[in-house]
Design a protein around this motif. Structure first.
Motif, PDB file in Angstrom:
ATOM      1  N   TYR A  25       0.814  -1.217   0.000  1.00  0.00           N
ATOM      2  CA  TYR A  25       0.000   0.000   0.000  1.00  0.00           C
ATOM      3  C   TYR A  25       0.848   1.268   0.000  1.00  0.00           C
ATOM      4  CZ  TYR A  25      -4.239  -2.599   0.099  1.00  0.00           C
ATOM      5  OH  TYR A  25      -5.256  -3.427  -0.265  1.00  0.00           O
ATOM      6  N   VAL A  26       2.000   1.239   0.623  1.00  0.00           N
ATOM      7  CA  VAL A  26       2.910   2.393   0.575  1.00  0.00           C
ATOM      8  C   VAL A  26       3.370   2.618  -0.857  1.00  0.00           C
ATOM      9  CG1 VAL A  26       5.207   3.224   1.246  1.00  0.00           C
ATOM     10  CG2 VAL A  26       3.677   2.246   2.975  1.00  0.00           C
ATOM     11  N   TYR A  27       3.797   1.524  -1.502  1.00  0.00           N
ATOM     12  CA  TYR A  27       4.251   1.640  -2.885  1.00  0.00           C
ATOM     13  C   TYR A  27       3.119   2.072  -3.814  1.00  0.00           C
ATOM     14  CZ  TYR A  27       8.648  -0.597  -1.542  1.00  0.00           C
ATOM     15  OH  TYR A  27       9.850  -0.891  -0.969  1.00  0.00           O
ATOM     16  N   LYS A  33       4.335   0.980  -9.200  1.00  0.00           N
ATOM     17  CA  LYS A  33       3.509  -0.190  -9.485  1.00  0.00           C
ATOM     18  C   LYS A  33       4.266  -1.511  -9.499  1.00  0.00           C
ATOM     19  CE  LYS A  33       3.418   1.268 -14.260  1.00  0.00           C
ATOM     20  NZ  LYS A  33       2.652   1.659 -15.392  1.00  0.00           N
ATOM     21  N   ASP A  34       5.534  -1.538  -9.929  1.00  0.00           N
ATOM     22  CA  ASP A  34       6.285  -2.796  -9.910  1.00  0.00           C
ATOM     23  C   ASP A  34       6.480  -3.298  -8.483  1.00  0.00           C
ATOM     24  OD1 ASP A  34       6.471  -2.823 -12.647  1.00  0.00           O
ATOM     25  OD2 ASP A  34       8.481  -1.962 -12.708  1.00  0.00           O
ATOM     26  N   LYS A  35       6.820  -2.396  -7.570  1.00  0.00           N
ATOM     27  CA  LYS A  35       7.022  -2.787  -6.177  1.00  0.00           C
ATOM     28  C   LYS A  35       5.692  -3.159  -5.517  1.00  0.00           C
ATOM     29  CE  LYS A  35      11.260  -0.192  -5.378  1.00  0.00           C
ATOM     30  NZ  LYS A  35      11.892   0.896  -4.632  1.00  0.00           N
ATOM     31  N   PHE A  40       2.278  -7.496  -3.278  1.00  0.00           N
ATOM     32  CA  PHE A  40       1.016  -8.233  -3.258  1.00  0.00           C
ATOM     33  C   PHE A  40       1.261  -9.703  -3.606  1.00  0.00           C
ATOM     34  CE2 PHE A  40      -1.717  -4.269  -3.921  1.00  0.00           C
ATOM     35  CZ  PHE A  40      -2.269  -4.333  -2.665  1.00  0.00           C
ATOM     36  N   LEU A  41       2.106  -9.968  -4.602  1.00  0.00           N
ATOM     37  CA  LEU A  41       2.410 -11.351  -4.972  1.00  0.00           C
ATOM     38  C   LEU A  41       3.179 -12.061  -3.862  1.00  0.00           C
ATOM     39  CD1 LEU A  41       3.261 -10.854  -8.740  1.00  0.00           C
ATOM     40  CD2 LEU A  41       1.200 -11.907  -7.779  1.00  0.00           C
ATOM     41  N   ASN A  42       4.095 -11.360  -3.188  1.00  0.00           N
ATOM     42  CA  ASN A  42       4.791 -11.943  -2.033  1.00  0.00           C
ATOM     43  C   ASN A  42       3.795 -12.317  -0.946  1.00  0.00           C
ATOM     44  OD1 ASN A  42       7.277 -11.558  -3.242  1.00  0.00           O
ATOM     45  ND2 ASN A  42       7.831  -9.785  -1.990  1.00  0.00           N
ATOM     46  N   LEU A  43       2.829 -11.444  -0.717  1.00  0.00           N
ATOM     47  CA  LEU A  43       1.808 -11.689   0.292  1.00  0.00           C
ATOM     48  C   LEU A  43       1.040 -12.970  -0.023  1.00  0.00           C
ATOM     49  CD1 LEU A  43       0.351 -10.606   2.809  1.00  0.00           C
ATOM     50  CD2 LEU A  43      -1.094  -9.269   1.277  1.00  0.00           C
TER      51      LEU A  43
END
Length: 156
Positions: A25-27, A33-35, A40-43
């Motif tokens: 959400y910070v990014y 958008k890449d970060k 989100f994918l890491n999550l």
């Protein structure tokens, strides 16, 4: 990537999950958008690992994470990816959705409504109508159930 984390304490995974959630959400606010996407994918990866610890608790969070990354993709006009993750959210939340599990039912209604927006955007109005009706039906059932609970409480 996170396979070796399976042996690490569940508390660490939960902390790592929270950090990825907050970073995403910070990014997003910083328009990185890449970060955002990567966090989100890491999550999702972490939550899929946590399934081995406590499946039902994690399924609802995983369904919402699918919904979050799908919403991110939809906002970035990445319709195919948005559709893919909304479908995952719909399937997972529907699997556990029933009248006695309001959380999953609400999650299902949200995911189904969001999926209907993707279908509408892609001019697939038949599918859009199907999922929107399902979402409305679940919301109506939950509303009536909650209204009945409150009426019962007031009558006692």
């Amino acid at each position: 990537m996170y396979g070796e984390l399976l042996t690490i304490d569940n508390r660490f995974l939960n902390i790592f999950k929270t950090v990825n959630y907050e970073l995403a959400y910070v990014y997003e606010k910083r328009l990185e958008k890449d970060k955002t996407e990567q966090n989100f994918l890491n999550l999702i990866d972490i939550q899929e690992l946590l399934l081995t610890y406590d499946e039902v608790k994690i399924f609802n969070k995983l369904a919402l994470s699918y919904n979050n990354i799908a919403s991110f993709y939809f906002a970035k006009k990445r319709q195919k990816e948005a559709e893919e993750y909304f479908i995952k959210s719909v399937k997972l939340s529907k699997k556990y959705s029933d009248i006695n599990n309001e959380y999953f039912s609400s999650c299902y209604a949200l995911a189904a409504a969001n999926l209907s927006y993707v279908y509408c955007f892609n001019k697939n109005y038949e599918e859009a109508e199907k999922y929107l009706k399902e979402a409305l039906n679940v919301r109506e059932v939950l509303y009536n159930k909650n209204t009945s609970k409150h009426k019962t409480l007031l009558n006692t």
